[in-house]
Enzyme design. Structure first.
Site, short mmCIF file in Angstrom:
data_model
loop_
_atom_site.label_atom_id
_atom_site.label_comp_id
_atom_site.label_asym_id
_atom_site.label_seq_id
_atom_site.Cartn_x
_atom_site.Cartn_y
_atom_site.Cartn_z
N TYR A 289 4.02 -7.85 16.53
CA TYR A 289 4.29 -6.89 15.46
C TYR A 289 5.09 -5.70 15.99
O TYR A 289 6.15 -5.35 15.47
CB TYR A 289 2.97 -6.41 14.84
CG TYR A 289 3.11 -5.21 13.94
CD1 TYR A 289 3.90 -5.26 12.79
CD2 TYR A 289 2.46 -4.00 14.23
CE1 TYR A 289 4.05 -4.14 11.96
CE2 TYR A 289 2.60 -2.89 13.42
CZ TYR A 289 3.39 -2.97 12.28
OH TYR A 289 3.53 -1.87 11.48
N PHE B 20 0.84 -1.21 0.00
CA PHE B 20 0.00 0.00 0.00
C PHE B 20 0.88 1.26 0.00
O PHE B 20 0.79 2.10 -0.91
CB PHE B 20 -0.90 -0.08 1.24
CG PHE B 20 -1.74 1.12 1.51
CD1 PHE B 20 -2.31 1.86 0.48
CD2 PHE B 20 -1.99 1.51 2.83
CE1 PHE B 20 -3.10 2.97 0.74
CE2 PHE B 20 -2.78 2.61 3.10
CZ PHE B 20 -3.32 3.34 2.07
N1 LIG Z 1 -0.51 0.97 6.87
C1 LIG Z 1 -0.32 1.44 8.10
O1 LIG Z 1 -1.24 1.99 8.72
C2 LIG Z 1 1.04 1.34 8.75
C3 LIG Z 1 1.18 1.90 10.05
C4 LIG Z 1 2.42 1.81 10.67
C5 LIG Z 1 3.48 1.22 10.02
N2 LIG Z 1 3.31 0.69 8.78
C6 LIG Z 1 4.48 0.07 8.14
O2 LIG Z 1 4.61 0.60 6.83
C7 LIG Z 1 5.15 -0.39 5.97
C8 LIG Z 1 4.25 -0.57 4.76
O3 LIG Z 1 2.97 -0.98 5.21
P1 LIG Z 1 1.73 -1.17 4.26
O4 LIG Z 1 0.54 -0.71 4.99
O5 LIG Z 1 2.06 -0.65 2.91
O6 LIG Z 1 1.66 -2.76 4.23
P2 LIG Z 1 1.55 -3.77 2.99
O7 LIG Z 1 1.36 -5.12 3.59
O8 LIG Z 1 0.54 -3.30 2.02
O9 LIG Z 1 2.97 -3.66 2.33
C9 LIG Z 1 4.08 -4.42 2.73
C10 LIG Z 1 4.61 -5.14 1.51
O10 LIG Z 1 5.78 -5.85 1.91
C11 LIG Z 1 5.78 -7.08 1.23
N3 LIG Z 1 6.58 -8.04 1.98
C12 LIG Z 1 6.26 -8.64 3.16
N4 LIG Z 1 7.22 -9.49 3.52
C13 LIG Z 1 8.20 -9.41 2.56
C14 LIG Z 1 9.45 -10.05 2.37
N5 LIG Z 1 9.90 -10.97 3.24
N6 LIG Z 1 10.18 -9.72 1.27
C15 LIG Z 1 9.73 -8.82 0.39
N7 LIG Z 1 8.54 -8.20 0.50
C16 LIG Z 1 7.78 -8.49 1.59
C17 LIG Z 1 4.32 -7.50 1.12
O11 LIG Z 1 4.10 -8.40 0.04
C18 LIG Z 1 3.64 -6.15 0.92
O12 LIG Z 1 3.40 -5.90 -0.44
C19 LIG Z 1 5.31 -1.65 6.81
O13 LIG Z 1 6.63 -1.71 7.28
C20 LIG Z 1 4.36 -1.43 7.97
O14 LIG Z 1 4.75 -2.13 9.11
C21 LIG Z 1 2.11 0.74 8.14
#
Ligand SMILES: NC(=O)c1ccc[n+]([C@@H]2O[C@H](COP(=O)([O-])OP(=O)(O)OC[C@H]3O[C@@H](n4cnc5c(N)ncnc54)[C@H](O)[C@@H]3O)[C@@H](O)[C@H]2O)c1
Length: 321
Positions: free
Chosen positions: A151, A11
């Protein structure tokens, strides 16, 4: 020199890749496209990125160091933005081991690759979940010693590893603590997109708790802009990126109802112990250090997200929540 973005099919990652490429940067995106949530959403985002000519994408797992090294043999990179992660709070109770291997070991692989390849800049996506139990609004100087989910604990581990690599090898690190990110093409495991789909389909929405928990919702484009601003040289800094205006979940649901002109039905579930009750970001540091403030209000952001959903309903109706 390119910028390596991990989690590029995700995302936030896909939005960061898009804005970087549109600003003229060469981007190398990697993602393992795992099936934690419906991969149709990841494929849709990647299709969008394919239209931009200065982005290259590779299906690579950050847990496999030699595969990332192959990418670095082909592309010289000036920065790594690590957005790949296992990101669901509740699922981290079911499968904590994956959270450690992706979020901590994966981050270590990338930091070590930065060291080996003399890549000077590293950005880590971290989380507001780390502030559980602290006084609001959450400020970066608060101790984050009581992570209440695997997490959050895994992100604390990743943050700590970033500090070690900064201290030992001089890698410049921005740790960004994001607050509940939402927007078009959002995660189907998170409340905003699920609630929009359920309310539109007139299915009861699964609500953990009473809806009175609050979140400092932040629009995805604001988050991507802040992430790109954090590429500047800072030494080692932890920075909150949040909306700075907490809202009750029930208010967010009301906004969706208004935009869809439909009312929600509820399927109440017990509040999950791993979930934080309320979040609220102090964003003074992001303001001063990165000259960043969020621009999109929750009212505008929900409208844009509902509009996106309605335009994409023809395929999104088949997405499994
Ligand atoms: N969305 C939120 O509200 C939020 C809030 C706080 C922190 N975050 C952090 O922001 C970052 C992005 O989050 P997001 O919401 O886009 O999540 P998301 O799950 O949409 O994106 C994460 C991506 O990482 C990929 N991924 C997971 N494991 C992997 C691996 N071993 N190798 C390669 N790719 C891998 C997944 O396929 C996914 O497409 C993350 O680190 C998340 O912890 C997000």
């Amino acid at each position: 020199m390119s910028i390596l973005v991990t989690g590029a099919a995700g995302f936030i990652g896909s939005k960061v890749c898009e804005l970087l490429a549109k600003s003229g940067e060469d981007v190398v995106g990697i993602d393992n496209i795992n099936n934690y949530y419906d991969v149709k959403v990841k494929k849709y985002r990647l299709d969008g990125l394919k239209k931009l000519k200065n982005i290259k994408f590779y299906k690579v797992d950050i847990e496999i160091k030699k595969d990332i090294e192959k990418i670095l043999n082909e592309y010289k990179c000036k920065a790594i933005i690590n957005l790949a992660a296992r990101a669901g709070v509740r699922y981290s109770m079911e499968n904590p081991f994956t959270y450690v291997s992706t979020n901590i070991m994966g981050t270590l692989n990338l930091l070590d690759i930065a060291r080996e390849n003399k890549i000077k800049k590293f950005i880590l996506a971290s989380t507001s979940s780390l502030y559980a139990g602290q006084k609001m609004p959450f400020v970066e100087s608060l101790a984050v010693n009581t992570p209440i989910s695997p997490y959050a604990a895994s992100k604390k581990g990743a943050e700590a590893m970033c500090y070690s690599y900064h201290y030992l090898y001089g890698i410049d690190v921005s740790v960004l603590r994001y607050f509940t990110v939402y927007g078009p093409a959002g995660r189907p495991d998170m409340s905003v997109i699920r609630f929009i789909k359920w309310i539109d389909e007139e299915k009861p929405i699964e609500l953990f708790g009473d809806g009175l928990q609050t979140r400092d919702f932040t629009y995805v484009e604001d988050i991507a802009i802040g992430t790109i601003k954090a590429l500047k040289k800072v030494g080692f800094e932890v920075v909150n990126l949040g909306g700075n205006k907490p809202y009750k979940l029930s208010y967010m649901i009301n906004l969706i109802e208004k935009n869809l002109n439909k009312l929600a039905n509820y399927d109440y579930k017990p509040f999950c112990k791993a979930d934080i009750v309320a979040t609220w970001a102090n964003i003074d540091k992001a303001n001063k250090l990165l000259q960043w403030t969020p621009k999109v209000s929750l009212e505008q952001g929900i409208r844009k997200t509902v509009d996106w959903y309605l335009e994409n309903k023809y395929w999104f109706k088949n997405v499994t929540l």
